[in-house]
Write an enzyme that holds these catalytic residues in place. Structure first.
Site: not given
Ligand code: NAD
Length: 337
Positions: A135, A188
């Protein structure tokens, strides 16, 4: 209509928010960082991660964590490293009826706990699920048809999440194997980094297919040793997520791997790409494999590249010239795999 708050205004959090708002739910997005919220408010989008995707005006944006109060669903879109801290902050305000869904992929550094374990420990009164599978935020936010898995040790919770979040472009399957789904989604990223190295070294499709196939095999070997069901690794949270992560340029893990394969140092590659969850997860998987006595040759080689300075080119001989094996028999010639 459900009242939903998403914790994290990054790519994934916001893509879930956009999808939920378009489906008619009442949606709030929280970020710890004022500048993230200000930028979305100012431009109407998350330019760095989801350029051109408008955030519907109905989505409320906040930096006030007490907004978790009175929500049906609390969805975490925060990288693994920061999940416990955010859960603990939110736990001060959350009502016990709220269902908490964690979407982070990875294991906690040091404790090697899964995200459902971390969430349950931090929010002991709440029922918890995880959402995982192929996703990419960039596609989800644009309504590209996507399938995913919800896993919880409480079936009612899984069905609630399935019924609440499913829509014409987002199909959710229920899986009761929580540890299997979490390990597939986390590990993965290790194989995706290795697939990137493979691409960066200029190797071919044969090599990549080998890496992915043998990769899911070592993921499932570790998973089974930790109590997971082998079937899960042939599903969306296993092979499904592995395919999307190893083949797509949306994957930060793969992009970091490509740089490493091209000769950039691992530290610099991670610095350039940003959040590379496979980097820490390689350390976690390496530790688990040694603790449980599970052979994970790809993880082992990647660990040596990332943390012991091994030249990526040297990994090919190390993997290709291992003792000869039978593909499927577990105890062939007395070997574990
Ligand atoms: N990007 C994708 O396609 C995707 C898909 C599925 C799952 N995920 C999972 O979702 C999670 C987030 O991924 P993302 O791509 O949105 O990351 P990102 O880097 O785009 O966003 C991360 C968010 O976390 C917040 N954050 C960072 N440090 C922080 C802290 N110390 N305290 C509080 N908030 C904090 C940031 O402010 C931001 O809003 C990951 O664990 C990832 O595995 C991502």
């Amino acid at each position: 209509m459900a009242k939903i708050i998403i914790l994290g205004s990054g790519g994934f959090g916001l893509s879930i928010a956009i999808m939920c708002a378009n489906a008619g739910h009442d949606v709030t997005v929280w970020s710890k960082f004022r500048d993230e919220i200000d930028a979305i408010e100012r431009t109407g989008e998350l330019k760095a991660k989801l350029p051109g995707v408008k955030v519907p005006p109905e989505v409320k944006l906040t930096t006030d964590i007490s907004e978790v109060r009175d929500k049906d669903l609390v969805i975490l879109g925060i990288p693994t490293t920061f999940c416990r801290g955010v859960c603990e902050e939110a736990a001060q305000y959350i009502q016990s009826e709220s269902i908490v869904v964690n979407t982070a992929k990875g294991l906690e550094i040091g404790t090697l706990k899964t995200m459902s374990e971390v969430t349950k420990e931090s929010m002991p009164k709440n029922r918890v699920a995880i959402l995982t599978g192929p996703s990419h935020a960039e596609e989800l936010a644009r309504g590209v048809p996507t399938t995913i898995v919800v896993a919880s040790d409480d079936r009612e919770v899984s069905y609630y999440v399935q019924n609440t979040l499913s829509n014409a472009n987002f199909r959710i399957y229920v899986n009761d194997d929580v540890i299997g789904c979490e390990l597939g989604g986390s590990l993965k990223n290790v194989i995706a980094l290795a697939a990137g190295v493979c691409d960066g070294l200029g190797l071919g499709d044969n090599t990549k297919a080998a890496l992915m196939t043998r990769g899911i095999r070592e993921i499932s070997a570790l998973g089974i040793a930790m109590g997971a069901q082998s079937d899960t690794f042939g599903g969306l949270s296993g092979i499904g997520d592995l395919i999307v992560t190893c083949c797509s340029m949306h994957s930060r893990n793969r992009r970091a791997g490509i740089l490493i394969g091209q000769g950039v140092s691992p530290d610099e590659a991670v610095e350039r790409v940003g959040t590379v969850e496979g980097y820490t997860c390689t350390k976690n998987a390496y530790e688990l494999s040694h603790r449980l006595g599970v052979e994970m040759p790809i993880t082992e080689q990647l660990y040596a590249v990332l943390f012991e300075g091994l030249d990526p080119k040297m990994t090919i001989a190390a993997l290709m010239q291992r003792p000869k094996k039978n593909e499927t028999e577990k105890d062939f010639l007395g070997e574990s795999k």
